[in-house]
Design a protein around this motif. Structure first.
Motif, mmCIF file in Angstrom:
data_model
loop_
_atom_site.group_PDB
_atom_site.id
_atom_site.type_symbol
_atom_site.label_atom_id
_atom_site.label_comp_id
_atom_site.label_asym_id
_atom_site.label_seq_id
_atom_site.Cartn_x
_atom_site.Cartn_y
_atom_site.Cartn_z
ATOM 1 N N LEU A 192 0.815 -1.215 0.000
ATOM 2 C CA LEU A 192 0.000 0.000 0.000
ATOM 3 C C LEU A 192 0.852 1.271 0.000
ATOM 4 O O LEU A 192 0.358 2.369 -0.265
ATOM 5 N N ALA A 193 2.156 1.090 0.271
ATOM 6 C CA ALA A 193 3.005 2.257 0.570
ATOM 7 C C ALA A 193 3.008 3.308 -0.531
ATOM 8 O O ALA A 193 3.012 4.498 -0.242
ATOM 9 N N ASN A 194 3.006 2.877 -1.789
ATOM 10 C CA ASN A 194 3.137 3.871 -2.864
ATOM 11 C C ASN A 194 1.856 4.050 -3.677
ATOM 12 O O ASN A 194 1.881 4.635 -4.756
ATOM 13 N N LEU A 195 0.756 3.554 -3.145
ATOM 14 C CA LEU A 195 -0.502 3.696 -3.877
ATOM 15 C C LEU A 195 -1.152 5.033 -3.545
ATOM 16 O O LEU A 195 -1.037 5.544 -2.421
ATOM 17 N N LYS A 196 -1.860 5.552 -4.530
ATOM 18 C CA LYS A 196 -2.511 6.853 -4.361
ATOM 19 C C LYS A 196 -3.585 6.772 -3.273
ATOM 20 O O LYS A 196 -4.262 5.749 -3.148
ATOM 21 N N LYS A 197 -3.725 7.831 -2.529
ATOM 22 C CA LYS A 197 -4.796 7.903 -1.534
ATOM 23 C C LYS A 197 -6.128 8.015 -2.256
ATOM 24 O O LYS A 197 -6.240 8.750 -3.237
ATOM 25 N N VAL A 198 -7.123 7.265 -1.810
ATOM 26 C CA VAL A 198 -8.429 7.272 -2.478
ATOM 27 C C VAL A 198 -9.473 7.882 -1.542
ATOM 28 O O VAL A 198 -9.649 7.417 -0.404
ATOM 29 N N ARG A 199 -10.148 8.901 -1.996
ATOM 30 C CA ARG A 199 -11.249 9.516 -1.254
ATOM 31 C C ARG A 199 -12.370 9.833 -2.233
ATOM 32 O O ARG A 199 -12.114 10.062 -3.432
ATOM 33 N N TRP A 200 -13.602 9.859 -1.770
ATOM 34 C CA TRP A 200 -14.702 10.329 -2.601
ATOM 35 C C TRP A 200 -14.373 11.742 -3.081
ATOM 36 O O TRP A 200 -13.625 12.461 -2.390
ATOM 37 N N PRO A 201 -14.949 12.163 -4.208
ATOM 38 C CA PRO A 201 -14.754 13.563 -4.611
ATOM 39 C C PRO A 201 -15.132 14.483 -3.443
ATOM 40 O O PRO A 201 -16.086 14.200 -2.703
ATOM 41 N N ARG A 202 -14.384 15.550 -3.265
ATOM 42 C CA ARG A 202 -14.569 16.427 -2.107
ATOM 43 C C ARG A 202 -16.018 16.897 -1.965
ATOM 44 O O ARG A 202 -16.566 16.974 -0.873
ATOM 45 N N GLU A 203 -16.654 17.173 -3.121
ATOM 46 C CA GLU A 203 -18.021 17.713 -3.057
ATOM 47 C C GLU A 203 -19.043 16.664 -2.617
ATOM 48 O O GLU A 203 -20.154 16.983 -2.251
ATOM 49 N N ARG A 204 -18.645 15.382 -2.650
ATOM 50 C CA ARG A 204 -19.551 14.368 -2.126
ATOM 51 C C ARG A 204 -19.459 14.311 -0.593
ATOM 52 O O ARG A 204 -20.436 13.987 0.086
ATOM 53 N N VAL A 205 -18.300 14.619 -0.073
ATOM 54 C CA VAL A 205 -18.073 14.534 1.380
ATOM 55 C C VAL A 205 -18.435 15.859 2.051
ATOM 56 O O VAL A 205 -19.066 15.882 3.103
ATOM 57 N N ILE A 206 -18.011 16.946 1.407
ATOM 58 C CA ILE A 206 -18.244 18.277 1.980
ATOM 59 C C ILE A 206 -19.400 18.908 1.216
ATOM 60 O O ILE A 206 -19.268 19.224 0.031
ATOM 61 N N THR A 207 -20.526 19.077 1.879
ATOM 62 C CA THR A 207 -21.687 19.658 1.191
ATOM 63 C C THR A 207 -22.180 20.856 1.987
ATOM 64 O O THR A 207 -21.818 21.040 3.148
ATOM 65 N N ARG A 208 -22.995 21.632 1.378
ATOM 66 C CA ARG A 208 -23.514 22.819 2.059
ATOM 67 C C ARG A 208 -25.038 22.806 2.044
ATOM 68 O O ARG A 208 -25.633 22.421 1.047
ATOM 69 N N ALA A 209 -25.628 23.211 3.148
ATOM 70 C CA ALA A 209 -27.090 23.334 3.206
ATOM 71 C C ALA A 209 -27.477 24.724 2.740
ATOM 72 O O ALA A 209 -26.783 25.686 3.054
ATOM 73 N N GLU A 210 -28.534 24.789 1.963
ATOM 74 C CA GLU A 210 -29.002 26.109 1.460
ATOM 75 C C GLU A 210 -30.031 26.674 2.402
ATOM 76 O O GLU A 210 -30.828 25.950 2.951
#
Ligand SMILES: Cc1cc2nc3c(=O)[nH]c(=O)nc-3n(C[C@H](O)[C@H](O)[C@H](O)COP(=O)(O)O)c2cc1C
Length: 210
Positions: A192-210
């Motif tokens: 795992l040492a040199n594999l890219k970090k995997v995260r959901w797209p930022r906008e899926r994790v960080i959202t805003r309420a209107e």
């Protein structure tokens, strides 16, 4: 600097056996000590398992994960079995002493905290509530370790009852919730040492309420 550290860290699968210096471990543990918790009750202990012999004995209960023995310290975040009026009273006494207050001035706060813990009606409910606080401390440890360029693997992959037995936690009124190993990555052995970090797209994790 924090972001560089957070990108650097990963849940290390193979460690190289090099020992994390004591002073560094203590600074990482300070972060756990300073973690916030609901009402400041900190209803858990961080059990430090250091000797290779004891970590070897823990490993079968931790599904033989190599980093348990290849790291140098295993931290077990364990919840208090007893969370009730007595513990709340101890906290009030501590706050009064540390801040130079009359105990009576904390009566409203005492009742609020006591009410919350009283509603935790079962041992399982108390464990789950306390475990949420312990996970926060674990998050602080992972961040502090990354800042120190120490590798840290968060672990839920273990049999809690079996681990508790090895560490004799029930006799201390404790029950394991989650664990972390500290050490240094073995970049040759760890796939795992040199594999890219995997995260959901930022906008899926960080959202805003209107
Ligand atoms: C609560 C929790 C439990 C985890 N348990 C294990 C585990 O038992 N063994 C392991 O190798 N990784 C474990 N992980 C690591 C995750 O798989 C890892 O954090 C996730 O895939 C994100 O990758 P990264 O931390 O390497 O960036 C755990 C992570 C968390 C937060």
């Amino acid at each position: 600097m924090l972001h560089t550290a957070l990108n650097w860290r990963y849940a290390t699968k193979r460690m190289n056996g090099r020992r994390v210096p004591e002073a560094t471990v203590e600074r990482i543990l300070d972060a756990a000590h300073l973690a916030p918790s609901s009402y400041g009750l900190q209803p858990y202990s961080v059990v430090v398992v250091e000797t290779p012999e004891l970590r070897e004995r823990c490993q079968p209960a931790m599904f033989h994960q190599p980093q348990v023995v290849e790291g140098s310290h295993l931290l077990v975040f364990a919840t208090w079995e007893c969370i009730g009026e007595a513990e709340v009273d101890q906290l009030m006494a501590l706050i009064a002493e540390e801040r130079g207050l009359e105990l009576s001035s904390l009566e409203g706060y005492r009742q609020t905290v006591a009410g919350t813990v009283e509603r935790l009606a079962t041992a399982e409910a108390r464990h789950q509530w306390a475990a949420r606080q312990a996970y926060l401390a674990m998050g602080m440890v992972l961040t502090a370790a990354a800042m120190e360029r120490v590798d840290a693997t968060p672990m839920e992959g273990f049999d809690p009852a079996a681990l508790d037995e090895v560490l004799e936690l029930p006799a201390r009124g404790l029950r394991s919730a989650v664990a972390v190993t500290l050490g240094y990555r073995d970049t040759d052995a760890d796939w795992l040492a040199n594999l890219k970090k995997v995260r959901w797209p930022r906008e899926r994790v960080i959202t805003r309420a209107e």
